[in-house]
Design a protein around this motif. Structure first.
Motif, short mmCIF file in Angstrom:
data_model
loop_
_atom_site.label_atom_id
_atom_site.label_comp_id
_atom_site.label_asym_id
_atom_site.label_seq_id
_atom_site.Cartn_x
_atom_site.Cartn_y
_atom_site.Cartn_z
N LEU A 138 0.68 -1.03 0.04
CA LEU A 138 -0.11 -0.17 -0.14
C LEU A 138 1.25 1.19 -0.07
CD1 LEU A 138 -2.77 1.39 0.28
CD2 LEU A 138 -2.76 0.73 2.98
N THR A 139 1.75 0.72 0.46
CA THR A 139 2.89 2.71 0.29
C THR A 139 3.43 2.71 -0.81
OG1 THR A 139 3.71 2.17 3.49
CG2 THR A 139 4.75 2.78 1.64
N ILE A 140 3.74 1.48 -1.24
CA ILE A 140 4.66 1.38 -3.02
C ILE A 140 3.25 1.75 -3.56
CG2 ILE A 140 4.96 0.22 -4.44
CD1 ILE A 140 6.54 -1.44 -2.91
N ILE A 141 2.74 1.69 -3.74
CA ILE A 141 0.67 2.29 -4.97
C ILE A 141 0.99 4.29 -4.07
CG2 ILE A 141 -1.53 2.47 -5.01
CD1 ILE A 141 -1.01 -0.95 -4.37
N PHE A 142 1.28 4.78 -2.35
CA PHE A 142 1.28 5.89 -2.60
C PHE A 142 1.87 6.36 -3.46
CE2 PHE A 142 -2.73 5.02 0.00
CZ PHE A 142 -3.24 6.15 0.43
N LYS A 143 3.00 5.81 -3.24
CA LYS A 143 4.62 6.31 -3.23
C LYS A 143 4.38 6.61 -5.46
CE LYS A 143 9.80 5.68 -3.93
NZ LYS A 143 9.44 7.12 -3.61
N ILE A 144 4.14 5.09 -6.18
CA ILE A 144 3.67 5.14 -7.61
C ILE A 144 2.96 6.60 -7.76
CG2 ILE A 144 2.42 3.99 -9.07
CD1 ILE A 144 3.68 1.39 -8.14
N ALA A 145 1.64 6.26 -6.72
CA ALA A 145 0.93 7.96 -7.43
C ALA A 145 1.22 9.07 -7.32
CB ALA A 145 -0.23 7.90 -5.77
N ASP A 146 2.15 9.31 -6.42
CA ASP A 146 2.90 11.02 -5.91
C ASP A 146 4.49 11.06 -7.07
OD1 ASP A 146 3.36 13.04 -4.10
OD2 ASP A 146 5.74 11.40 -3.76
N GLU A 147 5.17 9.76 -7.36
CA GLU A 147 6.16 10.43 -8.29
C GLU A 147 4.89 10.40 -10.00
OE1 GLU A 147 7.99 6.32 -8.33
OE2 GLU A 147 9.22 7.53 -6.71
N GLU A 148 3.54 9.68 -9.88
CA GLU A 148 3.03 9.79 -11.20
C GLU A 148 2.08 10.72 -11.84
OE1 GLU A 148 1.40 6.49 -13.41
OE2 GLU A 148 3.13 4.73 -13.35
N GLN A 149 2.05 12.14 -9.76
CA GLN A 149 1.44 13.00 -10.11
C GLN A 149 0.35 12.65 -9.91
OE1 GLN A 149 2.93 16.25 -12.60
NE2 GLN A 149 4.22 16.79 -11.38
N LEU A 150 -0.52 11.39 -9.46
CA LEU A 150 -1.61 10.70 -9.73
C LEU A 150 -2.71 11.01 -8.17
CD1 LEU A 150 -1.59 7.78 -11.26
CD2 LEU A 150 -1.82 9.46 -12.80
N LEU A 151 -3.11 12.15 -7.90
CA LEU A 151 -3.83 12.40 -6.67
C LEU A 151 -4.46 11.64 -5.66
CD1 LEU A 151 -5.25 15.82 -7.57
CD2 LEU A 151 -2.90 15.33 -5.56
N LEU A 152 -4.92 10.75 -4.79
CA LEU A 152 -5.47 10.05 -4.38
C LEU A 152 -6.05 10.47 -3.35
CD1 LEU A 152 -3.19 7.12 -3.76
CD2 LEU A 152 -4.32 7.41 -4.86
N LEU A 153 -7.47 10.81 -3.97
CA LEU A 153 -8.89 11.48 -3.09
C LEU A 153 -10.30 10.85 -2.08
CD1 LEU A 153 -9.32 15.16 -5.52
CD2 LEU A 153 -7.34 14.54 -3.10
N ASP A 154 -10.57 10.10 -3.35
CA ASP A 154 -11.28 9.07 -2.92
C ASP A 154 -11.22 7.66 -2.78
OD1 ASP A 154 -12.00 8.94 -5.64
OD2 ASP A 154 -13.38 10.49 -5.43
#
Length: 547
Positions: A138-154
């Motif tokens: 799950l931490t890796i998923i958040f990191k990938i989202a951050d690096e690819e500038q994919l906001l996790l809002l909902d």
């Protein structure tokens, strides 16, 4: 009541029992069996904190705290209690309190939301009860989202991100390590369960800013924030999620406050036993950690429950201000629990705590608070003051008016769904599908073009072959015509030549015959010889032409 810069909560004989505001952030507990007056005590404390300019948060489990926005009217029982305690002489009066209503589901208050990103992978992993491997993923998923500038809002953003990582697990695995499909599937199932429990409403924008709770009205009274939990409490997972997020948010965002004359804010969690009974171990550990440390942030936390044993020991030991209403002691287990509750107070030589605890009436309580030096006072039997606001729930139309009249209504009521991971990944899928469709269409167009070109080529070859056949046919016809013409011409030539030759042969033969006949027979011989010579000449010539 707020009196003499102290929070007056009850009377023991003729002695007033106060909570000192500077000790209010040492937390507290209100306990007692059903119907013994816990909610009244909660309201009295909340009103008093508001009067001294401290913002208050209340988790309203039964819906009976909403009346704080209105003043009490014509309540006979309250009037009797006021007279019995002589409160009118103390300046007691009925009044409403500044109140803002909230509801995670947006049904009975302003929607209360936060974002997946603000929750973070560590906190979210605890809520979802993920194992160590799943939490790391799950931490890796958040990191990938951050690096690819994919906001996790909902939650749909998080589901889309999990699906995206799963579909590209091999590619990401080369950079971050193995990402098992089984673990990703387990995380997805947990997220869906959270979403069904209410996460779909809780996670989103606009996210709550705790600073909007740290405020007072124009009269300097702390605004009371009431979260309607009547529906929320039916989902322990969602209630735990909210509790854990809010405590963490307070702890992480508020600066160190040191010793203050009064708290920055006070939180009351009614029916806390419902929280602790179903809370995962990770939540209990987090709550204990926050309760121990958040005092230095200037925040006080008060738990309201039926029995002190409902609260874990690690948390119970941090609660300095204790108000204990009556406990039942009908069974051996209840008697044991009552003795344990009585033993938790500082002993009063003039009071049998256990005996008093089992004989308290409605509106009575055993109270021990921290004095000005932070030392627990001896336990005393007290009558709790009545609340100044309306007791019980309010009508829906009144609640609606309060919600729409809030200064925060325009900021929080309408959900915002801006472009985030879900929309971006969905757009990528649509673009990929469009590219694939376009490529397929181009391939089909090329195929069709080649097919048409082949058809044209075949037609051209067919036409060429037909033209060639026609040419050959025409040439053959011309040849035959020429041959026929040649044959006819030859016949004409032969006939002409034959006629000319015949005439010449006849003439020659006749002349020869004449000469021979004349020599042999005179004139008669000449005539006969000429005819015979002519016939013979023509015969010879025909024979020659035949040859």
């Amino acid at each position: 009541m707020y009196q003499e810069q102290k929070i007056w909560i009850g009377k023991s004989d003729d002695e007033k029992i106060y909570i000192y505001p500077k000790m209010a952030n040492r937390h507290g507990m209100i306990a007692g069996a059903t119907g013994t007056g816990k909610t009244i005590t909660l309201k009295v404390l909340a009103e008093s904190f508001s009067d001294c300019g401290v913002p208050v948060f209340l988790a309203d489990v039964k819906g009976d705290l909403a009346g704080m926005c209105r003043e009490e009217l014509d309540n006979e029982n309250v009037e009797k209690r006021i007279d019995a305690m002589g409160l009118m002489e103390e300046g007691f009066c009925f009044r409403p309190y500044p109140t803002t209503f909230w509801d995670i589901y947006g049904e009975k208050g302003l929607p209360l939301r936060t974002t997946i990103s603000e929750m973070g992978p560590l906190l979210l992993g605890r809520i979802l009860e993920l194992n160590e491997t799943q939490s790391d993923i799950l931490t890796i998923i958040f990191k990938i989202a951050d690096e690819e500038q994919l906001l996790l809002l909902d939650t749909k953003d998080l589901r889309s991100m999990i699906q995206h990582v799963s579909e590209n697990a091999k590619e990401y695995g080369e950079k971050y390590g193995n990402l098992p499909k089984q673990s990703l599937g387990a995380i997805m199932r947990s997220v869906v369960a959270l979403e069904v429990a209410g996460g779909e409403d809780f996670f989103g924008e606009p996210a709550l800013s705790i600073a909007d709770w740290m405020c007072t009205d124009c009269d300097g009274k702390g605004i009371i924030q009431i979260l309607d939990c009547q529906k929320l409490i039916g989902s322990p997972l969602m209630y735990s999620t909210f509790m854990l997020w809010m405590m963490s948010e307070l702890f992480e965002t508020l600066p160190e406050a040191g010793d203050r004359g009064k708290p920055k804010m006070v939180f009351f969690f009614d029916e806390a036993h419902l929280l602790f009974d179903s809370a995962p171990k990770s939540l209990l550990m987090k709550i204990e950690q926050v309760v121990k440390l958040i005092r230095s942030k200037g925040v006080g936390i008060y738990f309201i429950t039926q029995n002190p044993r409902d609260i874990p020991d690690g948390i119970l030991g941090q609660l300095g201000n204790k108000i204990q209403h009556a406990l039942h002691a009908y069974t051996p287990a209840e008697q044991k629990g009552a003795r344990a509750a009585a033993g938790a107070f500082r002993e009063n030589p003039q009071l049998d705590t256990y005996e008093a605890l089992t004989r308290l009436g409605i509106g009575e309580a055993l109270i021990s608070v921290l004095d000005e030096k932070g030392v627990p006072t001896v336990v005393k039997r007290c009558n709790i003051l009545p609340p100044q606001s309306q007791m019980g729930p309010i009508e829906d139309v009144v609640r609606e008016g309060q919600v729409k009249g809030s200064l925060l209504y325009s900021k929080y009521f309408q959900m915002i769904d801006r472009e985030s991971a879900y929309e971006i990944l969905e757009k990528r899928v649509l673009e990929r599908e469009a590219d694939e469709k376009r490529a397929a269409e181009e391939a089909e167009a090329v195929k069709q073009r080649r097919k048409e070109e082949a058809a044209i080529q075949r037609q051209q070859e067919k036409e060429k072959a037909a033209a060639e056949r026609q040419r050959l046919k025409e040439e053959e016809a011309a040849r035959k015509a020429r041959e026929k013409e040649t044959t006819a011409q030859n016949k004409r030539i032969k006939r002409t030549v034959g006629q000319a030759a015949s005439s010449a042969a006849g003439t020659i033969g006749r002349e020869v015959g004449n000469s021979v006949g004349k020599s042999l027979g005179g004139s008669f011989g000449k005539k006969v010889g000429g005819n015979v010579g002519a016939s013979l000449g023509r015969g010879i010539l025909r024979t020659l032409f035949k040859l």
